[in-house]
Design an enzyme around this catalytic site. Structure first.
Site, mmCIF file in Angstrom:
data_model
loop_
_atom_site.group_PDB
_atom_site.id
_atom_site.type_symbol
_atom_site.label_atom_id
_atom_site.label_comp_id
_atom_site.label_asym_id
_atom_site.label_seq_id
_atom_site.Cartn_x
_atom_site.Cartn_y
_atom_site.Cartn_z
ATOM 1 N N SER A 52 0.856 -1.194 0.000
ATOM 2 C CA SER A 52 0.000 0.000 0.000
ATOM 3 C C SER A 52 0.887 1.236 0.000
ATOM 4 O O SER A 52 2.076 1.150 0.328
ATOM 5 C CB SER A 52 -0.846 -0.016 1.282
ATOM 6 O OG SER A 52 -1.512 1.207 1.470
ATOM 7 N N TYR A 83 -1.988 -0.804 10.656
ATOM 8 C CA TYR A 83 -2.151 -1.156 9.238
ATOM 9 C C TYR A 83 -0.853 -0.852 8.492
ATOM 10 O O TYR A 83 -0.336 -1.679 7.743
ATOM 11 C CB TYR A 83 -3.322 -0.358 8.655
ATOM 12 C CG TYR A 83 -3.564 -0.624 7.184
ATOM 13 C CD1 TYR A 83 -4.085 -1.842 6.746
ATOM 14 C CD2 TYR A 83 -3.273 0.345 6.225
ATOM 15 C CE1 TYR A 83 -4.307 -2.082 5.399
ATOM 16 C CE2 TYR A 83 -3.504 0.113 4.878
ATOM 17 C CZ TYR A 83 -4.022 -1.101 4.465
ATOM 18 O OH TYR A 83 -4.237 -1.337 3.128
HETATM 19 P P1 NDP Z 1 -11.588 -5.781 0.171
HETATM 20 O O1 NDP Z 1 -12.052 -5.651 1.568
HETATM 21 O O2 NDP Z 1 -12.573 -5.646 -0.922
HETATM 22 O O3 NDP Z 1 -10.827 -7.157 -0.044
HETATM 23 C C1 NDP Z 1 -10.108 -7.799 0.965
HETATM 24 C C2 NDP Z 1 -10.035 -9.268 0.635
HETATM 25 O O4 NDP Z 1 -9.236 -9.926 1.605
HETATM 26 C C3 NDP Z 1 -11.409 -9.925 0.635
HETATM 27 O O5 NDP Z 1 -11.554 -10.675 -0.539
HETATM 28 C C4 NDP Z 1 -11.370 -10.832 1.847
HETATM 29 O O6 NDP Z 1 -12.053 -12.039 1.572
HETATM 30 C C5 NDP Z 1 -9.872 -11.107 1.970
HETATM 31 N N1 NDP Z 1 -9.548 -11.523 3.318
HETATM 32 C C6 NDP Z 1 -9.638 -10.800 4.469
HETATM 33 N N2 NDP Z 1 -9.290 -11.569 5.510
HETATM 34 C C7 NDP Z 1 -8.978 -12.800 5.015
HETATM 35 C C8 NDP Z 1 -8.578 -14.017 5.594
HETATM 36 N N3 NDP Z 1 -8.411 -14.154 6.926
HETATM 37 N N4 NDP Z 1 -8.332 -15.069 4.789
HETATM 38 C C9 NDP Z 1 -8.504 -14.953 3.452
HETATM 39 N N5 NDP Z 1 -8.888 -13.831 2.836
HETATM 40 C C10 NDP Z 1 -9.134 -12.772 3.629
HETATM 41 O O7 NDP Z 1 -10.439 -4.683 0.013
HETATM 42 P P2 NDP Z 1 -9.370 -4.398 -1.140
HETATM 43 O O8 NDP Z 1 -9.677 -5.111 -2.372
HETATM 44 O O9 NDP Z 1 -9.210 -2.945 -1.168
HETATM 45 O O10 NDP Z 1 -8.052 -5.003 -0.471
HETATM 46 C C11 NDP Z 1 -7.180 -5.899 -1.105
HETATM 47 C C12 NDP Z 1 -5.755 -5.586 -0.686
HETATM 48 O O11 NDP Z 1 -5.392 -4.306 -1.185
HETATM 49 C C13 NDP Z 1 -5.545 -5.533 0.826
HETATM 50 O O12 NDP Z 1 -4.329 -6.158 1.154
HETATM 51 C C14 NDP Z 1 -5.457 -4.034 1.106
HETATM 52 O O13 NDP Z 1 -4.708 -3.756 2.255
HETATM 53 C C15 NDP Z 1 -4.782 -3.567 -0.163
HETATM 54 N N6 NDP Z 1 -4.919 -2.134 -0.423
HETATM 55 C C16 NDP Z 1 -6.159 -1.589 -0.624
HETATM 56 C C17 NDP Z 1 -6.277 -0.216 -0.818
HETATM 57 C C18 NDP Z 1 -7.597 0.455 -1.000
HETATM 58 O O14 NDP Z 1 -7.649 1.698 -1.013
HETATM 59 N N7 NDP Z 1 -8.700 -0.272 -1.165
HETATM 60 C C19 NDP Z 1 -5.090 0.665 -0.846
HETATM 61 C C20 NDP Z 1 -3.855 -0.047 -0.645
HETATM 62 C C21 NDP Z 1 -3.774 -1.377 -0.453
HETATM 63 P P3 NDP Z 1 -12.974 -12.846 2.594
HETATM 64 O O15 NDP Z 1 -13.606 -11.846 3.525
HETATM 65 O O16 NDP Z 1 -13.955 -13.535 1.704
HETATM 66 O O17 NDP Z 1 -12.051 -13.807 3.259
#
Ligand code: NDP
Length: 245
Positions: free
Chosen positions: A139, A152
């Site tokens: 990020s 975070y």
């Molecule tokens: P979302 O919340 O849409 O996606 C997060 C994903 O992580 C979900 O699919 C969730 O799936 C999965 N997840 C969470 N916990 C677990 C777990 N214990 N085991 C398996 N899967 C898990 O957010 P984003 O798409 O934005 O996030 C994706 C990545 O991008 C993250 O690492 C985030 O930190 C990073 N990011 C996002 C930014 C933003 O502005 N959105 C900016 C910078 C980085 P499920 O709940 O089905 O398990």
């Protein structure tokens, strides 16, 4: 279809929403064989229905070491190999350090940092065999810390540090390691924050700019994965043009 991705096997974690979902769809459209992993299997089944190519839904909780191993072995048993891991699953629970609910710290460290390490551990033997690619989703918070995002940010700095050390260990064996650093992307990420002040602040930031869409990050990941084998895109920082920090 992209010939560099045709028949390549890619495991995407956190594929049930946001960036992971868009990445799984983009890779599938480009011809890759995709394993889409996450806890919400109903979302993964929906993704399988929407995809043009073959997507395998894989139940995964990255905080569980055995689940991480199982997700990789299920992928390899189904497709016969593993060419790339998009280590994307993550969680942001914004909040100040003073007066924090430290259970939220545990959840973030276990999901973002330890979870992505468990996934890398499970995948690396196969990536070495395939001379494949490890993509670590960090990020802008992995470059710059800010108040309200200490833990975070610490997990994201950790992801980047881990990636650089792994890169030095495996680059001689033909494995590429890529850190992707998105700025503000419109996804569910900020909705999990329990502190209402922090959640409102995130909403306001989102409304103040033309945010990225998950597909913009998916495009960056496809770009990194479609370079010639001798070209290693080690770091990709992708911000909305309107985002200052
Ligand atoms: P979302 O919340 O849409 O996606 C997060 C994903 O992580 C979900 O699919 C969730 O799936 C999965 N997840 C969470 N916990 C677990 C777990 N214990 N085991 C398996 N899967 C898990 O957010 P984003 O798409 O934005 O996030 C994706 C990545 O991008 C993250 O690492 C985030 O930190 C990073 N990011 C996002 C930014 C933003 O502005 N959105 C900016 C910078 C980085 P499920 O709940 O089905 O398990």
């Amino acid at each position: 279809m992209n010939e560099k991705l045709e028949s390549k096997v890619v495991l995407v974690t956190g594929a049930s929403s946001g960036i992971g979902r868009a990445t799984a769809l983009a890779l599938s459209k480009a011809g890759a064989l995709v394993a889409a992993a996450g806890r919400r299997t109903e979302n993964l089944q929906q993704l399988v229905k929407e995809a043009r190519g073959e997507i395998l839904a894989v139940e995964l909780d990255v905080t569980d070491r055995e689940s991480a191993q199982r997700a990789v072995s299920t992928t390899v048993e189904h497709f016969g190999r593993l060419d790339a891991l998009v280590n994307n699953a993550g969680l942001m629970l914004a909040g100040m350090v003073v007066g924090a609910n430290t259970d939220e710290w545990v959840r973030m460290v276990e999901t973002n940092l330890l979870g992505s390490m468990f996934m890398a551990d499970a995948a690396l033997p196969h990536l070495i065999e395939a001379q494949g690619t490890l993509i670590q989703v960090s990020s802008t918070s992995g470059r710059f810390a800010s108040a309200g995002a200490a833990v975070y940010s610490a997990t994201k700095f950790g992801i980047t540090a881990f990636a650089e050390a792994v890169r030095q260990e495996v680059t001689g064996r033909g494995v590429r390691v890529v850190v992707v650093e998105p700025g503000f992307v419109e996804t569910e990420l900020t909705t999990h924050t329990t502190d209402p002040v922090m959640r409102d602040a995130a909403d306001q930031i989102g409304q103040s700019m033309r945010t990225l869409q998950p597909e913009n990050i998916a495009d960056a990941i496809v770009f990194a994965l479609t370079q010639p084998e001798h070209v290693s895109i080690n770091e990709l920082l992708v911000r909305p043009t309107d985002q200052v920090h």
